[in-house]
Scaffold this motif. Structure first.
Motif, PDB file in Angstrom:
ATOM      1  N   PRO A 104       0.837  -1.202   0.000  1.00  5.80           N
ATOM      2  CA  PRO A 104       0.000   0.000   0.000  1.00  5.80           C
ATOM      3  C   PRO A 104       0.869   1.249   0.000  1.00  5.80           C
ATOM      4  O   PRO A 104       2.035   1.206   0.406  1.00  5.80           O
ATOM      5  CB  PRO A 104      -0.808  -0.136   1.297  1.00  5.80           C
ATOM      6  CG  PRO A 104      -0.017  -1.058   2.162  1.00  5.80           C
ATOM      7  CD  PRO A 104       0.713  -1.986   1.246  1.00  5.80           C
ATOM      8  N   PRO A 105       0.342   2.392  -0.430  1.00  2.00           N
ATOM      9  CA  PRO A 105       1.144   3.611  -0.579  1.00  2.00           C
ATOM     10  C   PRO A 105       1.801   4.099   0.712  1.00  2.00           C
ATOM     11  O   PRO A 105       2.852   4.745   0.663  1.00  2.00           O
ATOM     12  CB  PRO A 105       0.134   4.643  -1.102  1.00  2.00           C
ATOM     13  CG  PRO A 105      -0.941   3.833  -1.735  1.00  2.00           C
ATOM     14  CD  PRO A 105      -1.034   2.565  -0.933  1.00  2.00           C
ATOM     15  N   HIS A 106       1.197   3.792   1.861  1.00  2.00           N
ATOM     16  CA  HIS A 106       1.723   4.296   3.133  1.00  2.00           C
ATOM     17  C   HIS A 106       2.708   3.329   3.794  1.00  2.00           C
ATOM     18  O   HIS A 106       3.171   3.577   4.906  1.00  2.00           O
ATOM     19  CB  HIS A 106       0.562   4.530   4.103  1.00  2.00           C
ATOM     20  CG  HIS A 106      -0.164   3.258   4.465  1.00  2.00           C
ATOM     21  ND1 HIS A 106      -1.203   2.751   3.718  1.00  2.00           N
ATOM     22  CD2 HIS A 106       0.026   2.372   5.478  1.00  2.00           C
ATOM     23  CE1 HIS A 106      -1.632   1.623   4.266  1.00  2.00           C
ATOM     24  NE2 HIS A 106      -0.901   1.363   5.326  1.00  2.00           N
ATOM     25  N   TRP A 107       3.053   2.229   3.141  1.00  2.00           N
ATOM     26  CA  TRP A 107       3.849   1.166   3.763  1.00  2.00           C
ATOM     27  C   TRP A 107       5.177   1.684   4.312  1.00  2.00           C
ATOM     28  O   TRP A 107       5.511   1.451   5.483  1.00  2.00           O
ATOM     29  CB  TRP A 107       4.073   0.057   2.744  1.00  2.00           C
ATOM     30  CG  TRP A 107       4.834  -1.146   3.221  1.00  2.00           C
ATOM     31  CD1 TRP A 107       4.449  -2.025   4.179  1.00  2.00           C
ATOM     32  CD2 TRP A 107       6.104  -1.604   2.743  1.00  2.00           C
ATOM     33  NE1 TRP A 107       5.390  -3.022   4.331  1.00  2.00           N
ATOM     34  CE2 TRP A 107       6.419  -2.782   3.455  1.00  2.00           C
ATOM     35  CE3 TRP A 107       6.990  -1.137   1.769  1.00  2.00           C
ATOM     36  CZ2 TRP A 107       7.596  -3.494   3.233  1.00  2.00           C
ATOM     37  CZ3 TRP A 107       8.159  -1.845   1.535  1.00  2.00           C
ATOM     38  CH2 TRP A 107       8.454  -3.007   2.272  1.00  2.00           C
ATOM     39  N   LEU A 108       5.935   2.390   3.507  1.00  2.00           N
ATOM     40  CA  LEU A 108       7.240   2.876   3.966  1.00  2.00           C
ATOM     41  C   LEU A 108       7.101   4.029   4.956  1.00  2.00           C
ATOM     42  O   LEU A 108       7.939   4.173   5.855  1.00  2.00           O
ATOM     43  CB  LEU A 108       8.094   3.292   2.775  1.00  2.00           C
ATOM     44  CG  LEU A 108       8.703   2.136   1.982  1.00  2.00           C
ATOM     45  CD1 LEU A 108       9.428   2.649   0.752  1.00  2.00           C
ATOM     46  CD2 LEU A 108       9.658   1.321   2.856  1.00  2.00           C
ATOM     47  N   ALA A 109       6.071   4.846   4.827  1.00  2.00           N
ATOM     48  CA  ALA A 109       5.851   5.914   5.803  1.00  2.00           C
ATOM     49  C   ALA A 109       5.556   5.317   7.178  1.00  2.00           C
ATOM     50  O   ALA A 109       6.043   5.810   8.211  1.00  2.00           O
ATOM     51  CB  ALA A 109       4.703   6.812   5.350  1.00  2.00           C
ATOM     52  N   LYS A 110       4.772   4.237   7.198  1.00  2.00           N
ATOM     53  CA  LYS A 110       4.508   3.536   8.452  1.00  2.00           C
ATOM     54  C   LYS A 110       5.798   2.944   9.007  1.00  2.00           C
ATOM     55  O   LYS A 110       6.062   3.014  10.219  1.00  2.00           O
ATOM     56  CB  LYS A 110       3.469   2.438   8.230  1.00  2.00           C
ATOM     57  CG  LYS A 110       3.171   1.592   9.464  1.00  2.00           C
ATOM     58  CD  LYS A 110       2.580   2.425  10.583  1.00  2.00           C
ATOM     59  CE  LYS A 110       2.316   1.584  11.819  1.00  2.00           C
ATOM     60  NZ  LYS A 110       1.789   2.393  12.947  1.00  2.00           N
ATOM     61  N   ALA A 111       6.613   2.370   8.147  1.00  2.00           N
ATOM     62  CA  ALA A 111       7.881   1.795   8.600  1.00  2.00           C
ATOM     63  C   ALA A 111       8.769   2.870   9.232  1.00  2.00           C
ATOM     64  O   ALA A 111       9.420   2.625  10.258  1.00  2.00           O
ATOM     65  CB  ALA A 111       8.600   1.139   7.420  1.00  2.00           C
ATOM     66  N   ARG A 112       8.802   4.054   8.648  1.00  2.00           N
ATOM     67  CA  ARG A 112       9.630   5.120   9.214  1.00  2.00           C
ATOM     68  C   ARG A 112       9.154   5.520  10.603  1.00  2.00           C
ATOM     69  O   ARG A 112       9.968   5.765  11.498  1.00  2.00           O
ATOM     70  CB  ARG A 112       9.630   6.339   8.287  1.00  2.00           C
ATOM     71  CG  ARG A 112      10.481   7.497   8.822  1.00  2.00           C
ATOM     72  CD  ARG A 112      10.751   8.542   7.777  1.00  2.00           C
ATOM     73  NE  ARG A 112       9.521   9.119   7.243  1.00  2.00           N
ATOM     74  CZ  ARG A 112       9.505  10.028   6.259  1.00  2.00           C
ATOM     75  NH1 ARG A 112      10.651  10.450   5.723  1.00  2.00           N
ATOM     76  NH2 ARG A 112       8.361  10.505   5.828  1.00  2.00           N
ATOM     77  N   ARG A 113       7.845   5.551  10.815  1.00  2.00           N
ATOM     78  CA  ARG A 113       7.332   5.886  12.152  1.00  2.00           C
ATOM     79  C   ARG A 113       7.733   4.826  13.166  1.00  2.00           C
ATOM     80  O   ARG A 113       8.045   5.137  14.325  1.00  2.00           O
ATOM     81  CB  ARG A 113       5.812   6.043  12.103  1.00  2.00           C
ATOM     82  CG  ARG A 113       5.352   7.296  11.371  1.00  2.00           C
ATOM     83  CD  ARG A 113       3.893   7.608  11.635  1.00  2.00           C
ATOM     84  NE  ARG A 113       2.997   6.612  11.073  1.00  2.00           N
ATOM     85  CZ  ARG A 113       2.522   6.655   9.826  1.00  2.00           C
ATOM     86  NH1 ARG A 113       2.875   7.641   9.012  1.00  2.00           N
ATOM     87  NH2 ARG A 113       1.699   5.731   9.387  1.00  2.00           N
ATOM     88  N   ILE A 114       7.712   3.560  12.772  1.00  2.00           N
ATOM     89  CA  ILE A 114       8.147   2.497  13.683  1.00  2.00           C
ATOM     90  C   ILE A 114       9.620   2.662  14.028  1.00  2.00           C
ATOM     91  O   ILE A 114      10.024   2.537  15.197  1.00  2.00           O
ATOM     92  CB  ILE A 114       7.900   1.117  13.045  1.00  2.00           C
ATOM     93  CG1 ILE A 114       6.388   0.861  12.894  1.00  2.00           C
ATOM     94  CG2 ILE A 114       8.542   0.007  13.878  1.00  2.00           C
ATOM     95  CD1 ILE A 114       6.056  -0.391  12.108  1.00  2.00           C
ATOM     96  N   ILE A 115      10.438   2.966  13.044  1.00  2.00           N
ATOM     97  CA  ILE A 115      11.872   3.172  13.288  1.00  2.00           C
ATOM     98  C   ILE A 115      12.085   4.330  14.249  1.00  2.00           C
ATOM     99  O   ILE A 115      12.884   4.238  15.201  1.00  2.00           O
ATOM    100  CB  ILE A 115      12.604   3.426  11.957  1.00  2.00           C
ATOM    101  CG1 ILE A 115      12.580   2.164  11.087  1.00  2.00           C
ATOM    102  CG2 ILE A 115      14.043   3.871  12.209  1.00  2.00           C
ATOM    103  CD1 ILE A 115      13.044   2.383   9.664  1.00  2.00           C
ATOM    104  N   GLU A 116      11.369   5.434  14.035  1.00  2.00           N
ATOM    105  CA  GLU A 116      11.549   6.620  14.880  1.00  2.00           C
ATOM    106  C   GLU A 116      11.033   6.404  16.296  1.00  2.00           C
ATOM    107  O   GLU A 116      11.634   6.892  17.261  1.00  2.00           O
ATOM    108  CB  GLU A 116      10.824   7.810  14.237  1.00  2.00           C
ATOM    109  CG  GLU A 116      11.467   8.280  12.929  1.00  2.00           C
ATOM    110  CD  GLU A 116      10.620   9.313  12.204  1.00  2.00           C
ATOM    111  OE1 GLU A 116       9.445   9.507  12.604  1.00  2.00           O
ATOM    112  OE2 GLU A 116      11.128   9.918  11.248  1.00  2.00           O
TER     113      GLU A 116
END
Length: 288
Positions: A104-116
């Motif tokens: 989905p389009p937000h997949w990497l944005a979600k991953a970045r929030r988990i990393i942060e």
């Protein structure tokens, strides 16, 4: 393509592929449509010695998406290809998805929030099957889908992420040597265990490190027609059991002998339940 030190991407997404150029197109298209800025991630296509149009497909995308690169790994085997991916990667985290996936389009944005917010040593999420062909009457969506829970959490020592939707710190891949090349798929040979083996070694290296699961970090995984057969499912389950034994067992231990008996008993029960489930589906399931 060289990355200056101050412009390295945060995440490198690795797609290992073998003779699936027509499926690779969908995976690459969804990765190129992420809401995250393209300077924050890169995509690496690792061609595991394909004989089809894999290279031309990847290079066509790279001409319009400079954050996408093509790599060749001639040694046959998924673990070889995955190791090539992290060695070529510039990101602090390396993500792995299959060539038959859509994200989905937000997949990497979600991953970045988990990393942060969490800073895990590894993290991942569920995948859900989708189809481009009709399904058998007895088929259940759960046969080719995976999820741990409905809530985000750190996984316990006995829980493992699946390799079709996983992010791993690159420094830990380098520290542990990456994936065991004696495990995992090789060409058309069914084999598993390399992801669990790696996570065990990461836990042994980083005792306080968090392996994290978030249900919102989901992707979609194509269920090809050949996977929707009794023979494939049984072969896949047997291959999984064989490689679980290889990953978790020590032949010299008493515990292993007990585990061997448990696995055999579990195999018999699983086969019985599988056919009982199919019979129930054929006779009773309401397809609507």
């Amino acid at each position: 393509m060289e990355h200056p030190e101050n412009s390295k991407p945060g995440v490198s997404v690795v797609i290992c592929t073998y003779n699936r150029a027509e499926l690779l197109v969908n995976a690459l298209r969804t990765l190129c449509e992420q809401t995250m800025d393209k300077s924050c991630y890169e995509v690496l296509v690792v061609d595991n010695n394909s004989k089809d149009d894999t290279r031309s497909v990847a290079e066509k995308f790279s001409r319009s998406h400079p954050n996408l690169r093509y790599c060749l790994e001639a040694r046959q085997g998924l673990s070889h290809a995955r190791n090539c991916g992290w060695r070529e990667a510039h990101g602090a985290y390396v993500a792995y998805i299959d060539d038959e996936c859509k994200v989905p389009p937000h997949w990497l944005a979600k991953a970045r929030r988990i990393i942060e917010n969490v800073s895990p040593v590894a993290f991942g999420g569920p995948y859900y099957g989708y189809h481009n062909s009709s399904t058998p009457r007895w088929w259940k969506k759960s046969y080719e889908s995976f999820e741990h829970s409905k809530t985000p959490r750190a996984l316990s020592d006995g829980e493992y992420l699946r390799g079709g939707n996983i992010f791993i710190r690159r420094d830990l891949l380098e520290m542990t040597g990456g994936f065991d090349v004696k495990l995992g798929m090789s060409g058309k040979k069914l084999a598993y265990g390399e992801e669990a083996n790696l996570q065990r070694r990461i836990r042994a290296t980083m005792h306080d490190g968090i392996i994290y699961y978030d249900p919102e970090l989901y992707i979609y995984h194509l269920v090809r027609p050949e996977k929707m057969t009794w023979r494939y499912i049984l072969n896949s389950r047997f291959a999984g059991g064989r490689h679980i034994y290889r990953v978790f067992c020590d032949n010299a231990s008493r515990r292993t002998r007990l585990l061997r008996l448990q696995l055999r008993a579990h195999a018999v029960i699983t086969i019985f339940m599988f056919f009982a489930d199919i019979l129930d589906g054929v006779l009773k399931r309401d397809r609507k």
